[in-house]
Design an enzyme around this catalytic site. Structure first.
Site, PDB file in Angstrom:
ATOM      1  CB  SER A   1     -18.648  -3.082  -5.893  1.00  0.00           C
ATOM      2  OG  SER A   1     -20.032  -3.363  -5.695  1.00  0.00           O
TER       3      SER A   1
ATOM      4  CB  THR B   1      -5.288   8.985   3.767  1.00  0.00           C
ATOM      5  OG1 THR B   1      -6.121   8.334   2.166  1.00  0.00           O
ATOM      6  CG2 THR B   1      -3.608   9.077   2.923  1.00  0.00           C
TER       7      THR B   1
ATOM      8  CG  ASP C   1      -7.627  -0.281   1.868  1.00  0.00           C
ATOM      9  OD1 ASP C   1      -7.790   0.595   2.824  1.00  0.00           O
ATOM     10  OD2 ASP C   1      -7.174   1.023   1.150  1.00  0.00           O
TER      11      ASP C   1
ATOM     12  CE  LYS D   1      -3.979   1.748   0.181  1.00  0.00           C
ATOM     13  NZ  LYS D   1      -5.008   2.907  -0.561  1.00  0.00           N
TER      14      LYS D   1
ATOM     15  CD  GLU E   1      -4.970  -1.039  -2.380  1.00  0.00           C
ATOM     16  OE1 GLU E   1      -6.345  -0.240  -1.676  1.00  0.00           O
ATOM     17  OE2 GLU E   1      -5.248  -2.314  -1.364  1.00  0.00           O
TER      18      GLU E   1
END
Length: 243
Positions: free
Chosen positions: A171, A41, A50, A37, A109
């Protein structure tokens, strides 16, 4: 590819869950995975970020985080407001290369979209990917509006000389509307790259064993998927109802 950057066309569209799905599918092939990562934030030091979430869902991955800033802002803004040094693109590229020396796949990421600023010089995830010589996977939304943001991100990738292996819908709704179904045909043209996955909405809430078992079916073989991924099945028109 030993290093793959993962960006999105915006925030909260499934980058982390998509990263976890790729990691889980790769682990099932017996390959080692690291997740980096670049900048976290919006979390305090004692909250799981994450990268930790990818590890929870995917399993035995090496997780690394270069910097953390408490306010939920763009990395450069969050670093400046916190009085902390920003993350430089060279740091991201060097960390990815170090992890790649001992892992089969490194997933990097980003934060937000491709051109979110990481430092005061205006450097972005695109600059880090260019320094790393790595391709960039784009996670996109399913519904109306996604073609424009996908095309803009693809244009930015090309302007930076970056390769894009494909896009993943982060999603995919259980009951896709007309726009979402049509977008499965149109997204590859907007991106100039193939559609490589549909991650079902709510996947991040699955128990970890169920997530790991299902993840390969959400992805194309190019991302370690099982081959069950079939976007045209998802794009099929719903059956007509009698008048």
């Amino acid at each position: 590819m030993s290093v793959l950057f993962v960006t999105g066309t915006g925030t909260e569209i499934g980058k982390t869950v998509t990263t976890a799905a790729i990691a889980a599918a790769t682990l099932r092939q017996g390959r080692s995975v690291a997740v980096l990562k670049a900048a976290q934030t919006g979390l305090t030091a004692d909250e799981p970020g994450d990268a930790a979430e990818v590890g929870r869902l995917a399993g035995a991955v090496t997780v690394s985080e270069l910097a953390r800033f408490p306010e939920p802002l763009a990395p450069e803004t969050a670093a400046r407001r916190a009085g902390l040094p920003p993350v430089r693109p060279q740091e991201i590229a060097e960390a990815a290369a170090k992890l790649a020396a001992s892992h089969d796949l490194v997933l990097v990421e980003g934060a937000g979209g491709l051109l979110v600023r990481f430092d005061g010089d205006g450097n972005t995830l695109a600059d880090a990917a260019r320094m790393a010589g790595a391709p960039v996977l784009v996670v996109v939304q399913a519904g109306l509006g996604t073609l424009n943001t996908t095309a803009l991100t693809a244009l930015a990738l090309r302007s930076h000389g970056l390769a894009c292996p494909g896009v993943v819908v982060g999603s995919w709704p259980a009951e896709p509307d007309l726009a979402a179904r049509c977008n499965l045909d149109d997204l590859p043209e907007a991106a100039g790259a193939p559609l490589l996955g549909l991650v079902p909405e709510g996947s991040g809430a699955l128990p970890a064993p169920a997530f790991r078992a299902a993840a390969p079916d959400w992805l194309a073989p190019e991302l370690g998927g099982s081959g069950a991924f079939a976007p045209r099945d998802a794009a099929a028109e719903p059956a007509a109802t009698a008048p």
